[in-house]
Design a protein around this motif. Structure first.
Motif, PDB file in Angstrom:
ATOM      1  N   GLU A 117       0.802  -1.213   0.000  1.00 37.30           N
ATOM      2  CA  GLU A 117       0.000   0.000   0.000  1.00 37.30           C
ATOM      3  C   GLU A 117       0.843   1.275   0.000  1.00 37.30           C
ATOM      4  OE1 GLU A 117      -2.629  -0.300   3.303  1.00 37.30           O
ATOM      5  OE2 GLU A 117      -3.605  -2.124   2.570  1.00 37.30           O
ATOM      6  N   GLU A 118       2.155   1.139   0.102  1.00 35.15           N
ATOM      7  CA  GLU A 118       3.026   2.312   0.133  1.00 35.15           C
ATOM      8  C   GLU A 118       3.211   2.864  -1.285  1.00 35.15           C
ATOM      9  OE1 GLU A 118       4.177   3.930   2.619  1.00 35.15           O
ATOM     10  OE2 GLU A 118       3.683   2.556   4.268  1.00 35.15           O
ATOM     11  N   PRO A 119       2.986   4.148  -1.486  1.00 31.01           N
ATOM     12  CA  PRO A 119       3.142   4.716  -2.838  1.00 31.01           C
ATOM     13  C   PRO A 119       4.588   4.767  -3.308  1.00 31.01           C
ATOM     14  CG  PRO A 119       2.642   6.443  -1.247  1.00 31.01           C
ATOM     15  CD  PRO A 119       2.467   5.145  -0.530  1.00 31.01           C
ATOM     16  N   ASP A 120       5.534   4.794  -2.396  1.00 33.03           N
ATOM     17  CA  ASP A 120       6.955   4.851  -2.741  1.00 33.03           C
ATOM     18  C   ASP A 120       7.460   3.439  -3.027  1.00 33.03           C
ATOM     19  OD1 ASP A 120       9.664   5.184  -2.979  1.00 33.03           O
ATOM     20  OD2 ASP A 120       9.992   5.846  -0.903  1.00 33.03           O
ATOM     21  N   PRO A 121       7.824   3.114  -4.279  1.00 33.32           N
ATOM     22  CA  PRO A 121       8.294   1.759  -4.590  1.00 33.32           C
ATOM     23  C   PRO A 121       9.597   1.409  -3.891  1.00 33.32           C
ATOM     24  CG  PRO A 121       8.653   3.208  -6.456  1.00 33.32           C
ATOM     25  CD  PRO A 121       7.816   3.977  -5.471  1.00 33.32           C
ATOM     26  N   GLY A 122      10.305   2.427  -3.386  1.00 36.41           N
ATOM     27  CA  GLY A 122      11.548   2.183  -2.664  1.00 36.41           C
ATOM     28  C   GLY A 122      11.406   2.295  -1.160  1.00 36.41           C
TER      29      GLY A 122
END
Length: 293
Positions: free
Chosen positions: A117-122
């Motif tokens: 669910e985190e928008p940051d792929p990193g």
């Protein structure tokens, strides 16, 4: 193929009267908008020869983990808990220690965050997250990865930076089974599997498939990919109950998993359905040939 001693290394429980599940929204997930208790799972597990399970967190709030630990403290079916704590908190090591002091704290075997669910792929590579993952390793726990295919490169980089932490890939990294595509998911999975501190759960496949197309003939290419990449000594069976009921019943999921590994030797099948979960999570359950921890 399965039988007494089988370990279900991935399922969920929730009581909506005690704690909401905000992720259950929309018509597609409506069948899950009720409480699911261990008493609901137990007869299904027994019928499938499952004698021990690992329950996994569903929401990123501290209270849920304490509740799951208290449930596990009562003995019975649940032998391990993969819980949640805020990996980015400065006192994450203290928070993990506090969980260990709670009733059932000895059943805490891993930590998971809803990275999917985190928008940051990193997200997994952030310095504060890295500090938290080091604390998980220091506590002797595993870390469950619930990620989507585009997040697998960051998961691989995180696992490479922390060789002392066992990373457990949930649901094969959610491959696009409904579309029939293998790449780029398969390449990402193979790079993760090349690291010795990674294992994979043979779980969550039926819900990634299209309705009515979750049989072994549809799931086979994805299962074969992880069997080849991780090998049977680094695969763990998990039902993903009750989420799996969106597509199939508990017995159907077990039977399909058996079909997916039917080509393995008896010892390798035993590893997938029993031994690997005991070893990865350090479960205190009687499994022939594996010393309890």
């Amino acid at each position: 193929m399965t039988g007494p001693g089988t370990v279900d290394a991935h399922h969920h429980l929730w009581n909506l009267a005690a704690r909401p599940q905000p992720w259950i929204t929309g018509a597609a997930l409506a069948p899950l908008a009720r409480s699911f208790h261990v008493e609901d799972l137990a007869p299904r597990a027994r019928a499938a020869g499952v004698s021990a399970t690992v329950v996994v967190q569903t929401v990123c709030v501290p209270g849920e983990t304490s509740e799951l630990l208290a449930l596990a403290a009562g003995g019975g079916l649940v032998a391990g808990v993969v819980g949640w704590t805020d990996l980015t908190a400065p006192d994450v090591a203290d928070a993990l220690a506090a969980l260990r002091e709670r009733p059932g704290g000895d059943r805490l075997v891993g930590i998971r965050h809803q990275v999917q669910e985190e928008p940051d792929p990193g997200w997994l590579l952030r310095p504060d997250v890295h500090r938290g993952l080091r604390a998980v390793a220091g506590a002797g726990l595993a870390y469950d990865l619930v990620v989507r295919p585009h997040q697998l490169p960051a998961a691989t980089a995180a696992a490479a930076r922390l060789p002392g932490l066992t990373f457990v890939l949930d649901h094969l990294g959610k491959p696009p089974i409904a579309t029939g595509a293998l790449e780029p998911w398969a390449g990402h999975v193979r790079r993760l599997a090349a690291l010795p501190n990674t294992v994979c759960k043979l779980s969550g496949l039926v819900t990634e498939a299209a309705p009515g197309r979750w049989g072994s003939e549809h799931l086979g290419p994805y299962a074969d990919t992880v069997l080849d990449a991780f090998g049977p000594r680094r695969l763990l069976f998990g039902s993903d109950w009750p989420v799996c009921t969106l597509r199939a019943g508990y017995s159907d999921v077990v039977r399909t998993a058996e079909q997916l590994v039917a080509g393995l030797s008896p010892g390798e099948r035993d590893a997938v359905f029993r031994r690997n979960a005991v070893l990865v999570y350090g479960l205190d359950v009687p499994v022939p040939g594996v010393a309890a921890t």
